[in-house]
Scaffold this motif. Structure first.
Motif, PDB file in Angstrom:
ATOM      1  N   UNK A 156       0.863  -1.198   0.000  1.00 43.60           N
ATOM      2  CA  UNK A 156       0.000   0.000   0.000  1.00 43.60           C
ATOM      3  C   UNK A 156       0.897   1.245   0.000  1.00 43.60           C
ATOM      4  N   UNK A 157       1.406   1.642  -1.136  1.00 41.85           N
ATOM      5  CA  UNK A 157       2.361   2.759  -1.187  1.00 41.85           C
ATOM      6  C   UNK A 157       1.828   4.069  -0.622  1.00 41.85           C
ATOM      7  N   UNK A 158       0.500   4.210  -0.553  1.00 46.79           N
ATOM      8  CA  UNK A 158      -0.077   5.448  -0.020  1.00 46.79           C
ATOM      9  C   UNK A 158      -0.120   5.464   1.507  1.00 46.79           C
ATOM     10  N   UNK A 159       0.168   4.336   2.150  1.00 47.12           N
ATOM     11  CA  UNK A 159       0.213   4.302   3.609  1.00 47.12           C
ATOM     12  C   UNK A 159       1.467   5.007   4.110  1.00 47.12           C
ATOM     13  N   UNK A 160       1.414   5.494   5.316  1.00 42.01           N
ATOM     14  CA  UNK A 160       2.536   6.208   5.938  1.00 42.01           C
ATOM     15  C   UNK A 160       3.196   5.275   6.953  1.00 42.01           C
ATOM     16  N   UNK A 161       4.427   4.887   6.699  1.00 45.44           N
ATOM     17  CA  UNK A 161       5.144   3.963   7.584  1.00 45.44           C
ATOM     18  C   UNK A 161       5.987   4.753   8.584  1.00 45.44           C
ATOM     19  N   UNK A 162       5.895   4.360   9.847  1.00 47.67           N
ATOM     20  CA  UNK A 162       6.499   5.119  10.949  1.00 47.67           C
ATOM     21  C   UNK A 162       7.208   4.157  11.898  1.00 47.67           C
TER      22      UNK A 162
ATOM     23  N   UNK B 270       5.932  14.988  13.945  1.00 49.40           N
ATOM     24  CA  UNK B 270       4.716  14.592  13.242  1.00 49.40           C
ATOM     25  C   UNK B 270       3.632  15.665  13.283  1.00 49.40           C
ATOM     26  N   UNK B 271       3.728  16.601  14.206  1.00 50.77           N
ATOM     27  CA  UNK B 271       2.605  17.511  14.470  1.00 50.77           C
ATOM     28  C   UNK B 271       2.271  18.433  13.300  1.00 50.77           C
ATOM     29  N   UNK B 272       3.159  18.577  12.336  1.00 52.26           N
ATOM     30  CA  UNK B 272       2.858  19.428  11.183  1.00 52.26           C
ATOM     31  C   UNK B 272       2.518  18.613   9.934  1.00 52.26           C
ATOM     32  N   UNK B 273       2.462  17.286  10.066  1.00 50.61           N
ATOM     33  CA  UNK B 273       2.184  16.438   8.906  1.00 50.61           C
ATOM     34  C   UNK B 273       0.719  16.527   8.498  1.00 50.61           C
ATOM     35  N   UNK B 274       0.473  16.398   7.217  1.00 46.49           N
ATOM     36  CA  UNK B 274      -0.896  16.331   6.703  1.00 46.49           C
ATOM     37  C   UNK B 274      -1.224  14.860   6.480  1.00 46.49           C
ATOM     38  N   UNK B 275      -2.042  14.293   7.365  1.00 47.45           N
ATOM     39  CA  UNK B 275      -2.370  12.866   7.283  1.00 47.45           C
ATOM     40  C   UNK B 275      -3.845  12.644   6.988  1.00 47.45           C
ATOM     41  N   UNK B 276      -4.493  13.650   6.431  1.00 47.65           N
ATOM     42  CA  UNK B 276      -5.927  13.577   6.179  1.00 47.65           C
ATOM     43  C   UNK B 276      -6.335  12.326   5.422  1.00 47.65           C
ATOM     44  N   UNK B 277      -7.132  11.452   6.055  1.00 43.32           N
ATOM     45  CA  UNK B 277      -7.645  10.250   5.422  1.00 43.32           C
ATOM     46  C   UNK B 277      -6.642   9.134   5.231  1.00 43.32           C
ATOM     47  N   UNK B 278      -5.423   9.288   5.748  1.00 37.26           N
ATOM     48  CA  UNK B 278      -4.373   8.308   5.498  1.00 37.26           C
ATOM     49  C   UNK B 278      -4.389   7.173   6.521  1.00 37.26           C
TER      50      UNK B 278
END
Length: 232
Positions: A57-63, A81-89
Motif C-alpha cells: 500500500x504505497x499510499x500508507x505512511x510507515x512510521x 509529526x505535528x505538522x504532517x498532513x495525514x488527512x484520510x491516510x
C-alpha cells in the motif's frame, strides 16, 4: 475498579479490558496522527511487517522508532509529526514497546491505547463501559517505566471516579528516565519539544481503541460522550 498494572512480559491469559500505555512516545504519536487527520493506524509486529505493508500500500505512511530509515516516511516523534498532513491516510506504526504491548493483548474484548494526551477520554470511556476489571499494560522498560506507570495510575484513578490531581503524576513522568534520555538527545529520531508534547494533559478529546480487522491490529480514534469532566 480492580486495576492491575503489568509489564508486557508479565501478562498471562487474556484480560477482559486492557489499557496499553506508552507515553514516550508511541501513543502520544498515535494521538497526534489522528489529530492530523489519519483515519487509522495499523500496529505492526516487526519492521519487516511494516515495510511489507508499505510495499503493498504505497499510499500508507510507515512510521518507526529511531532515526529515519529507507522505506519509512516518518519517525516516532510527536514534535516531528505535528505538522504532517495525514488527512484520510492509514499509518503503519512499529515501535519498541507500545505496539508490542498492544499486540500482546490483541484478543482482549476491549483494547485501549493511551498516554497523557488522551487520559481523560480514556478514563471516561472506561466509566461509560462500566469496566470494573482493567489490566493496564505498562510497556516501557519491561514494565518499570515511571512515565507509563504514572499515566496508568492517573487514568485508573480518573476511571474510578476519583478527583485525581494530575500534577504529581505528570511530575513523575517529567522526571523519568525516558524524559531524561529525550532531553539529552540519547534517543534518536526525536524533537526538542517531544517531552513537553508527551506531557500535555488531555490534548485530544478522543480515546483510542484497537481491534483486529482483516488480520491486522488496527487502532482508531474513539469518540466518547462529552459528559462533564471530573473536578481535580
Amino acid at each position: 475498579m480492580d486495576a492491575r498494572f503489568l509489564g508486557t512480559a508479565e501478562l498471562t491469559g487474556t484480560p477482559s479490558t486492557a489499557v496499553v500505555v506508552d507515553v514516550m512516545r508511541a501513543f502520544t504519536v498515535a494521538a497526534w496522527a489522528f489529530g492530523r487527520g489519519a483515519e487509522r493506524i495499523v500496529l505492526a509486529g516487526s519492521l519487516d511487517e511494516a515495510l511489507e505493508s508499505k510495499a503493498r500500500h504505497p499510499d500508507w505512511v510507515a512510521l518507526k522508532d529511531g532515526p529515519p530509515a529507507p522505506g519509512f516516511d516518518a519517525v516516532n516523534s510527536p514534535g516531528l509529526l505535528r505538522s504532517a498532513d495525514l488527512g484520510g491516510r492509514t499509518v503503519v506504526q512499529k515501535t519498541t514497546a507500545g505496539t508490542v504491548g498492544a499486540l500482546a493483548v490483541k484478543d482482549a474484548p476491549l483494547v485501549l491505547c493511551a498516554g497523557f494526551v488522551v487520559a481523560e477520554a480514556t478514563a471516561r470511556l472506561l466509566r461509560t463501559r462500566a469496566r470494573d476489571d482493567v489490566t493496564f499494560v505498562v510497556t516501557g522498560e519491561d514494565g518499570r517505566a515511571e512515565e507509563d506507570l504514572a499515566c496508568a495510575q492517573y487514568i485508573a484513578g480518573r476511571a474510578a471516579g476519583a478527583g485525581t490531581d494530575a500534577a504529581g503524576f505528570l511530575r513523575r513522568a517529567a522526571e523519568s528516565r525516558a524524559a531524561a534520555e529525550l532531553r539529552e538527545g540519547v534517543r534518536e529520531g526525536a524533537h526538542p519539544d517531544d517531552v513537553a508534547l508527551c506531557l500535555e494533559l488531555d490534548r485530544f478529546p478522543f480515546a483510542m481503541a484497537a481491534a483486529v480487522e482483516d488480520g491486522l491490529m488496527v487502532l482508531r480514534p474513539h469518540a466518547v460522550p462529552a459528559n462533564r469532566r471530573l473536578t481535580n
